[in-house]
Each structure stands twice: as structure tokens, then as C-alpha cells.
Design an enzyme around this catalytic site. Structure first.
Site, PDB file in Angstrom:
ATOM      1  N   TYR A  15       0.831  -1.208   0.000  1.00 12.71           N
ATOM      2  CA  TYR A  15       0.000   0.000   0.000  1.00 12.71           C
ATOM      3  C   TYR A  15       0.863   1.255   0.000  1.00 12.71           C
ATOM      4  CZ  TYR A  15      -3.724   3.282   1.296  1.00 12.71           C
ATOM      5  OH  TYR A  15      -4.616   4.329   1.330  1.00 12.71           O
ATOM      6  N   GLU A  16       1.222   1.707  -1.186  1.00 14.11           N
ATOM      7  CA  GLU A  16       1.899   2.992  -1.372  1.00 14.11           C
ATOM      8  C   GLU A  16       1.174   3.706  -2.513  1.00 14.11           C
ATOM      9  OE1 GLU A  16       6.252   3.025  -1.217  1.00 14.11           O
ATOM     10  OE2 GLU A  16       6.176   0.894  -0.683  1.00 14.11           O
ATOM     11  N   PRO A  17       0.025   4.305  -2.217  1.00 13.79           N
ATOM     12  CA  PRO A  17      -0.887   4.782  -3.266  1.00 13.79           C
ATOM     13  C   PRO A  17      -0.305   5.813  -4.215  1.00 13.79           C
ATOM     14  CG  PRO A  17      -1.537   5.626  -1.108  1.00 13.79           C
ATOM     15  CD  PRO A  17      -0.501   4.580  -0.873  1.00 13.79           C
TER      16      PRO A  17
ATOM     17  N   GLY B  94       3.009   5.848  -4.957  1.00 15.49           N
ATOM     18  CA  GLY B  94       4.359   5.399  -5.205  1.00 15.49           C
ATOM     19  C   GLY B  94       5.279   5.783  -4.065  1.00 15.49           C
TER      20      GLY B  94
END
EC number: 3.2.1.14
Length: 378
Positions: free
Chosen positions: A173-175, A177
């Protein structure tokens, strides 16, 4: 004439090779749970019953040019193959077999083609039938072009997991980037919807892991959150906890970061749909107090016990400045003793993980770190 015969023979061999791969893919990966190996849920269960912590590692597909999966440390129990696209798109497995160079551009894994991946994975399965291998999606590398494109790709992803022999999915979960925007409700709702849909499409024996920031289970106190997306008054590390005068300075700083509490909304909505949480401690820098790793683990362990997650505390091999040095034997033992005690008391399998395996740019020693993990957890 002689050249024509040789050429014809070469073409026939190539077609046979492609047909063989096509058949094996269509029938599903040969390393299925059954006579040769246990269901991945059964493997997890044996760890819980013994109270032994799981040792995990991320294997970046791009290192496959210089390393082989079968040569991974034998003490690893779970491998996350990174990274595939959350919105991957392909017509059929046959089309990728026919044009192997499409594998990277369509799927995201940085193998030259499907055959190279398939052989690498099979060699690992033969050497280690007990290992759990998850396909890791997203992360800093691949954030989706749109929410709809990612949601529309879920059925393809579920099929790919089965056809290529993975035991499940990890969603990083690194929306944006990065660790920015973790507490954006629209993005959090998308993530919940995405993982929920994955669970609906994947077989029951498949696992789902999510990767979160180090401070994701600490209630946020650094900014006003009227929707309480990053707060949980019932959790031990809530806003009242951070009002205490004896709170560690570095833990207080972690709760004031923009990424604080970024996992709370997700876990409280996904509940028991997920099986494992990998805690990425490498977003926590510029600290001289490595002891806060105990509280960071404890904050996630609350949700682990509530929803039956395996919590994996991640160490990084890449950055020499990290406060959580995997080659620091005393630190690993200190945190490991705490985790091991919790495992024994609660029949859990919480453990340690590494980003990333087989990296030629590692600042820390991979084999030494895993040795320390084994000593402290087992």
C-alpha cells in the site's frame, strides 16, 4: 537441403517447448498443494502451533539475472516476489508464452519471459516444497493508472496467481508510489475494495498479505482527522496513550508523521479477509532510539490477535542509516524475545522479514541477518 533439415528441426523443437509450457500453464502450476506439498494455510498453522516465528523476504524479480530462487537461504519460510502491476493486463497466458518479452511490460515481473520465471519458480518448489511464495503487487514501482483499471484487473490477477503457482498475493500500500497519502479516505476505500475483490476471486487456500508503514497502527496525533481514518480509540496506542508524560520521544514523533495510522482503517475494514501484514520499518529514519520497534510491533500485534493476522516486522538491508539494523544482534534478540513470548502465549507465528533478498547493493549482510532471526525467533 542440410540447412533446411536443421532449420525445420529447430522450429519443431521450439514449438514443442512452447507447447510444453502452454500445457503446464493451462493445467496449472505443478507445485500444487497435495501429495507433494501442504496447503499454505496448513503451513502457517504448523508455525502457529509450534509458536515459531515466520521468516520472510522480498525477492525483487530484477535480481534474477544474477541470482536463482532455489539458492535462497533455507531458513526462509515466505517469499514475496516483487513487483507486479496492480492493473496488469494481458489477453491470455498463451499470448505471453508466444511473445515472452511481453511478460515484463504486461505483468511487471522483470523476467525476460514466462519460461524464465516458470523454471526459476519450479526449481525453488523442488528444493523447498514447504516455502510459501506470494506475488507482490504495487509498491513504489507500480501504482495503478486508475482505480477502475486496477479493479478490472483483479480476475486476471487471481488467474495468474493460480496459473503461475503462487500461494497468494501481497499488496504493497503505497498509493502515490510512496508513503504519502496513506490517510486519504478515497484511496483507502479503493484499497479496501481492491483487496475485498481479490479475496472474492481467489481460491480459499490462497493467502493475502498487505504491506504497511512502520507507524501504520499508531493513532495519528499530528493533525486533525474528523473522519478518524487514522485513529482507533479502542487500540492500546490511541490518542490517550500519547498524552502520557513517559511516552518515548521517538514513538511520539512516529505518531505525528503524516503516515501515522495509515493501516488502521484498512485493517478494521478488511478484518479477517487478510492473513499477513508486512510492516515496512524503512520509512522510519533519523532516529537514535531503535527500541521503539517493540512498540511498533505491539501496535500491530493488537490487530493481529483481533483479526488473526501474522505480523512480520520488516528490516531493510538497503540503508546503512536505518535505526533497525538487521545485523544488530542485540536489537534483533531484544525484539525477537518479545515476539517469541507473544507467539508462545497466543499460538501465533509473528516474525521478521527482509527488504530485499539477493540485492547486490545491500548495506547489510543478508545471511547474517537471517541467522540472527532464526536464533531470536526459534
Amino acid at each position: 537441403m542440410n540447412f533446411t533439415v536443421k532449420y525445420s528441426f529447430l522450429v519443431i523443437c521450439l514449438l514443442c517447448c512452447l507447447l510444453s509450457t502452454y500445457v503446464s500453464v493451462i493445467e496449472g502450476h505443478r507445485a500444487r498443494p497435495g501429495e507433494s506439498r501442504k496447503n499454505p494455510r496448513e503451513i502457517i498453522k504448523t508455525f502457529k502451533e509450534s509458536g515459531k516465528g515466520i521468516i520472510q523476504g522480498y525477492y525483487p524479480s530484477w535480481v534474477s539475472y544474477n541470482h536463482n530462487l532455489k539458492d535462497l537461504n533455507p531458513n526462509l519460510n515466505v517469499v514475496h516476489m516483487s513487483f507486479a502491476k496492480m492493473d496488469l493486463s494481458y489477453d491470455s497466458i498463451e499470448s505471453i508464452v508466444g511473445s515472452p518479452l511481453l511478460f515484463k511490460s504486461l505483468i511487471g515481473l522483470e523476467y525476460i519471459g514466462l519460461n524464465e520465471y516458470f523454471n526459476d519458480a519450479m526449481n525453488l518448489r523442488k528444493a523447498r516444497p514447504d516455502i510459501i511464495m506470494l506475488l507482490s503487487l504495487g509498491g513504489e514501482t507500480y501504482h495503478p493508472s486508475s482505480f477502475d483499471s486496477a479493479l478490472n484487473a483483479v480476475e486476471k490477477i487471481a488467474n495468474l496467481v493460480d496459473e503461475l503457482g503462487f500461494d497468494g498475493i501481497d499488496v504493497d500500500y503505497e498509493p502515490n508510489g510512496s508513503f504519502d497519502g496513506l490517510n486519504d479516505k478515497e484511496k483507502a476505500d479503493f484499497f479496501v475494495q481492491y483487496v475485498t475483490k481479490l479475496r472474492e476471486y481467489m481460491c480459499d487456500d490462497k493467502l493475502i498479505s498487505i504491506s504497511q508503514s512502520s507507524n501504520g497502527a499508531l493513532s495519528c496525533i499530528g493533525f486533525n482527522d474528523p473522519k478518524k481514518i487514522c485513529m482507533d480509540d479502542e487500540a492500546p496506542y490511541n490518542s490517550k496513550y500519547f498524552n502520557k508524560p513517559d511516552v518515548k520521544k521517538e514513538l511520539l514523533r512516529a505518531a505525528q508523521m503524516a503516515s501515522a495510522g495509515g493501516a488502521i482503517y484498512l485493517m478494521n475494514n478488511l478484518k479477517d479477509m487478510i492473513d499477513m501484514v508486512f510492516v515496512q520499518t524503512f520509512n522510519y529514519t533519523n532516529s537514535t532510539d531503535s527500541t521503539v520497534m517493540k512498540e511498533l510491533y505491539d501496535s500491530y500485534a493488537y490487530y493481529g490477535k483481533k483479526y488473526d493476522y501474522v505480523i512480520i516486522m520488516g528490516f531493510t538491508l538497503m540503508f546503512p542509516s536505518t535505526p533497525f539494523n538487521p545485523n544488530d544482534k542485540m536489537l534483533v534478540k531484544s525484539i525477537g524475545d518479545f515476539v517469541k513470548t507473544e507467539n508462545k502465549l497466543n499460538k501465533r507465528a509473528d516474525g521478521f522479514g527482509l527488504w530485499s533478498l539477493s540485492s547486490d547493493n545491500a548495506a547489510h549482510n543478508e545471511q547474517l541477518a537471517i541467522e540472527y532471526f532464526v536464533e531470536s525467533l526459534h
